[in-house]
Scaffold this motif. Structure first.
Motif, mmCIF file in Angstrom:
data_model
loop_
_atom_site.group_PDB
_atom_site.id
_atom_site.type_symbol
_atom_site.label_atom_id
_atom_site.label_comp_id
_atom_site.label_asym_id
_atom_site.label_seq_id
_atom_site.Cartn_x
_atom_site.Cartn_y
_atom_site.Cartn_z
ATOM 1 N N THR A 1 -16.296 -21.330 75.882
ATOM 2 C CA THR A 1 -17.362 -20.106 75.571
ATOM 3 C C THR A 1 -17.809 -20.082 74.109
ATOM 4 O O THR A 1 -16.946 -19.947 73.475
ATOM 5 N N TYR A 2 -19.030 -19.630 73.849
ATOM 6 C CA TYR A 2 -19.263 -19.410 72.461
ATOM 7 C C TYR A 2 -19.019 -17.836 72.219
ATOM 8 O O TYR A 2 -19.256 -17.120 73.077
ATOM 9 N N PHE A 3 -18.510 -17.541 70.767
ATOM 10 C CA PHE A 3 -18.304 -16.281 70.598
ATOM 11 C C PHE A 3 -19.144 -15.840 69.642
ATOM 12 O O PHE A 3 -19.256 -16.303 68.198
ATOM 13 N N HIS A 4 -19.806 -14.902 69.701
ATOM 14 C CA HIS A 4 -20.875 -14.120 68.643
ATOM 15 C C HIS A 4 -20.173 -12.538 68.368
ATOM 16 O O HIS A 4 -19.837 -11.865 69.231
ATOM 17 N N VAL A 5 -20.061 -12.530 67.291
ATOM 18 C CA VAL A 5 -19.909 -11.051 66.590
ATOM 19 C C VAL A 5 -21.120 -10.330 65.682
ATOM 20 O O VAL A 5 -21.621 -11.027 64.896
ATOM 21 N N ASP A 6 -21.507 -9.249 66.435
ATOM 22 C CA ASP A 6 -22.489 -8.418 65.628
ATOM 23 C C ASP A 6 -21.536 -7.732 64.523
ATOM 24 O O ASP A 6 -21.062 -6.610 64.853
ATOM 25 N N ALA A 7 -21.807 -8.245 63.123
ATOM 26 C CA ALA A 7 -20.894 -7.579 62.181
ATOM 27 C C ALA A 7 -21.845 -6.567 61.117
ATOM 28 O O ALA A 7 -21.131 -6.561 59.991
ATOM 29 N N ALA A 8 -22.622 -6.282 61.834
ATOM 30 C CA ALA A 8 -23.535 -5.409 60.836
ATOM 31 C C ALA A 8 -22.938 -4.353 59.989
ATOM 32 O O ALA A 8 -23.017 -4.070 58.905
ATOM 33 N N GLN A 9 -21.902 -3.675 60.937
ATOM 34 C CA GLN A 9 -21.427 -2.413 60.172
ATOM 35 C C GLN A 9 -20.129 -2.702 59.273
ATOM 36 O O GLN A 9 -19.584 -2.043 58.433
ATOM 37 N N ALA A 10 -19.360 -3.996 59.512
ATOM 38 C CA ALA A 10 -18.292 -4.138 59.074
ATOM 39 C C ALA A 10 -18.195 -5.576 58.108
ATOM 40 O O ALA A 10 -16.971 -5.868 57.590
ATOM 41 N N TYR A 11 -19.296 -6.219 58.054
ATOM 42 C CA TYR A 11 -19.503 -7.270 57.059
ATOM 43 C C TYR A 11 -19.448 -6.710 55.615
ATOM 44 O O TYR A 11 -19.928 -5.902 55.337
ATOM 45 N N GLY A 12 -18.259 -7.304 55.051
ATOM 46 C CA GLY A 12 -18.024 -6.939 53.448
ATOM 47 C C GLY A 12 -17.097 -5.805 53.465
ATOM 48 O O GLY A 12 -16.726 -5.348 52.328
ATOM 49 N N LYS A 13 -16.498 -5.366 54.718
ATOM 50 C CA LYS A 13 -15.650 -4.428 54.636
ATOM 51 C C LYS A 13 -14.328 -4.472 55.266
ATOM 52 O O LYS A 13 -13.292 -4.337 54.738
ATOM 53 N N ASP A 14 -14.447 -5.316 56.446
ATOM 54 C CA ASP A 14 -13.069 -5.611 57.066
ATOM 55 C C ASP A 14 -13.271 -7.323 56.987
ATOM 56 O O ASP A 14 -13.731 -7.780 57.803
ATOM 57 N N ILE A 15 -12.819 -7.824 55.823
ATOM 58 C CA ILE A 15 -13.176 -9.120 55.452
ATOM 59 C C ILE A 15 -12.120 -10.349 56.061
ATOM 60 O O ILE A 15 -12.865 -11.241 56.667
ATOM 61 N N PRO A 16 -10.808 -10.166 56.454
ATOM 62 C CA PRO A 16 -10.138 -10.998 56.751
ATOM 63 C C PRO A 16 -10.611 -11.459 58.374
ATOM 64 O O PRO A 16 -10.505 -12.501 58.903
ATOM 65 N N THR A 17 -11.030 -10.628 59.294
ATOM 66 C CA THR A 17 -11.395 -10.750 60.613
ATOM 67 C C THR A 17 -12.573 -11.711 60.779
ATOM 68 O O THR A 17 -12.299 -12.709 61.555
ATOM 69 N N LEU A 18 -13.331 -11.549 60.067
ATOM 70 C CA LEU A 18 -14.659 -12.458 60.063
ATOM 71 C C LEU A 18 -14.373 -14.046 59.447
ATOM 72 O O LEU A 18 -15.453 -14.745 59.727
ATOM 73 N N ARG A 19 -13.254 -14.222 58.934
ATOM 74 C CA ARG A 19 -12.603 -15.616 58.357
ATOM 75 C C ARG A 19 -12.076 -16.146 59.813
ATOM 76 O O ARG A 19 -11.703 -17.372 59.427
ATOM 77 N N ASN A 20 -12.115 -15.669 60.886
ATOM 78 C CA ASN A 20 -11.483 -16.596 62.016
ATOM 79 C C ASN A 20 -12.432 -17.360 62.479
ATOM 80 O O ASN A 20 -13.496 -17.219 62.725
ATOM 81 N N GLN A 21 -11.826 -18.672 62.505
ATOM 82 C CA GLN A 21 -12.699 -19.781 62.820
ATOM 83 C C GLN A 21 -13.159 -19.798 64.292
ATOM 84 O O GLN A 21 -14.042 -20.773 64.596
ATOM 85 N N ARG A 22 -12.580 -18.979 65.219
ATOM 86 C CA ARG A 22 -12.939 -19.104 66.606
ATOM 87 C C ARG A 22 -14.367 -18.381 66.703
ATOM 88 O O ARG A 22 -14.711 -18.628 67.737
ATOM 89 N N ILE A 23 -14.671 -17.500 65.729
ATOM 90 C CA ILE A 23 -16.054 -16.714 65.717
ATOM 91 C C ILE A 23 -16.930 -17.811 65.537
ATOM 92 O O ILE A 23 -17.050 -18.631 64.385
ATOM 93 N N ASP A 24 -18.042 -18.210 66.488
ATOM 94 C CA ASP A 24 -19.052 -19.165 66.426
ATOM 95 C C ASP A 24 -20.232 -18.646 65.599
ATOM 96 O O ASP A 24 -20.784 -19.301 64.539
ATOM 97 N N MET A 25 -20.380 -17.236 65.887
ATOM 98 C CA MET A 25 -21.759 -16.937 65.055
ATOM 99 C C MET A 25 -21.418 -15.490 64.707
ATOM 100 O O MET A 25 -20.755 -14.639 65.271
ATOM 101 N N ILE A 26 -21.974 -15.123 63.476
ATOM 102 C CA ILE A 26 -21.856 -13.787 62.717
ATOM 103 C C ILE A 26 -23.175 -13.208 62.395
ATOM 104 O O ILE A 26 -23.913 -14.006 61.697
ATOM 105 N N SER A 27 -23.478 -12.144 62.815
ATOM 106 C CA SER A 27 -24.794 -11.286 62.538
ATOM 107 C C SER A 27 -24.511 -10.404 61.406
ATOM 108 O O SER A 27 -23.573 -9.591 61.300
#
Length: 377
Positions: A172-198
């Protein structure tokens, strides 16, 4: 002067970001698609640099950064863009949560009208979903899992890393709406299992009107997204139209500053939060969500006997706060997020959101507490 405490709605702009935007509006105003002169080439170079700055923040590649008008458009492309693929491959099941932003829930409702089955997972009383419930909901025909990074109303962080672990053996594809945490909780969004980040620039001290959908490749496999608009072919065909170079440059610099300064910013916000909680203590507030799982720059709370609308009116001219999502404030209704957390109606009607940032000045809480105390019935 009113102190601005609604940074989850939008943040103030950093001076360095503002200066760069003005430069590319007034001096380097070329079209990035103009290949025949230096103005166009300078604009194109600036856009590519911004892609690199944004990609670096989440450990992505330059070509994986697609510019949009903001996280709302990014969410729509990520969700509605998979419709054709889902129908062709008989994958019509999507997993999300009941606490998502309307920019996710409403596109999901549109797919439901087209015959897709949507499983919305409820959060626990602390405001976040349990990773095991996501795993339990997975099926062979699950096309997409879409989970927000941090809730815009409560600031509660969702366990994205653990959810990603549960999805490792599933296609399955994994999408994360990161509007509130992008640039604040940085390590989490570097996970390569996340296919799409908004993400949106105006949530990290950049300009409004520009955002990104970061689309990671799986090896050499391209994400099977269908565009929602056509004309021009920009952004790999997913977002046609002339690129807003000044906004893109501002977004890039805002991302670079976030990478450089996020630890210091978070520490400043944690100190602000502690002072706020201490100041509120005499009013015996009920804080909604587990503070151990929250962003450092936001709390959502209610005080018994106080209605949120009355509190906001009383504090007008002193502090600027909110009682819900700014995107739905023109048609106010009870928070679907707090309802999903099974709060009482009294708590929901009294809920206040205070959100701040590293640019927020110090606040004298004593008169504010006095004003609130006078409202208690």
């Amino acid at each position: 002067m009113t102190i601005y405490l609604d940074c989850n709605a939008t943040t103030p702009i950093e001076a360095q970001v503002q200066n760069s935007i003005i430069k590319y509006m007034t001096e380097e105003f070329g079209n990035a698609a103009s290949r025949t002169h230096e103005y166009g080439l300078t604009a194109k170079k600036a856009v590519q640099q911004a892609r690199d700055q944004i990609a670096k923040l989440v450990n992505a590649k330059r070509e994986e950064v697609i510019f949009t008008s903001g996280a709302t458009e990014s969410n729509n492309i990520a969700i509605l863009g998979l419709q054709k693929y889902g129908i062709q491959h008989n994958k019509r099941h999507i997993i999300s949560t009941t606490i998502e932003h309307k920019a996710v829930l409403e596109p999901l409702m549109e797919l439901e009208k087209q015959g897709f089955e949507i499983s919305l997972i409820h959060p626990n009383k602390d405001g976040y979903v349990e990773p095991q419930t996501i795993k339990n909901a997975l099926r062979k025909d699950t096309l997409l899992v879409s989970i927000m990074h941090a809730n815009n109303e409560t600031g509660i962080l969702q366990p994205i890393t653990k959810i990603a672990e549960q999805l490792q053996q599933h296609q399955t594809y994994f999408h994360v709406d990161a509007a509130q945490a992008y640039g604040k909780d940085i390590p989490t969004l570097r996970n390569q299992r996340i296919d799409m980040i908004s993400a949106s620039a105006h949530k990290i001290y950049g300009p409004k009107g520009i955002g990104t959908l970061i689309i990671r490749r799986r090896g050499y496999q391209k994400m099977p997204l269908t565009p929602l608009m056509y004309g021009g072919g920009q952004e790999r065909g997913l977002k046609p139209g002339t690129l807003p170079v000044p906004l893109i440059v501002g977004f890039g610099i805002a991302s670079q500053l976030a990478l450089q300064n996020h630890k210091q910013r978070n520490q400043t916000c944690k100190q602000f939060k502690q002072k706020l909680i201490t100041a509120l203590t005499p009013l015996n507030p009920t804080i909604h969500g587990n503070l151990q799982h929250s962003l450092p720059n936001c709390i959502n709370f209610s005080i018994k006997g106080i209605d949120s609308e009355a509190a906001i009116l009383t504090l007008k001219g002193i502090i600027a706060i909110s009682n819900g999502s700014a995107c739905t404030s023109s048609n106010y209704s009870s928070s679907h997020v707090l309802q999903a957390m099974q709060l009482s109606e009294q708590q929901i009607q009294g809920a206040l959101r205070i959100s701040w940032c590293h640019l927020t000045p110090s606040v004298n809480w004593q008169p504010i507490i006095q004003h609130l105390n006078q409202l208690i019935i």
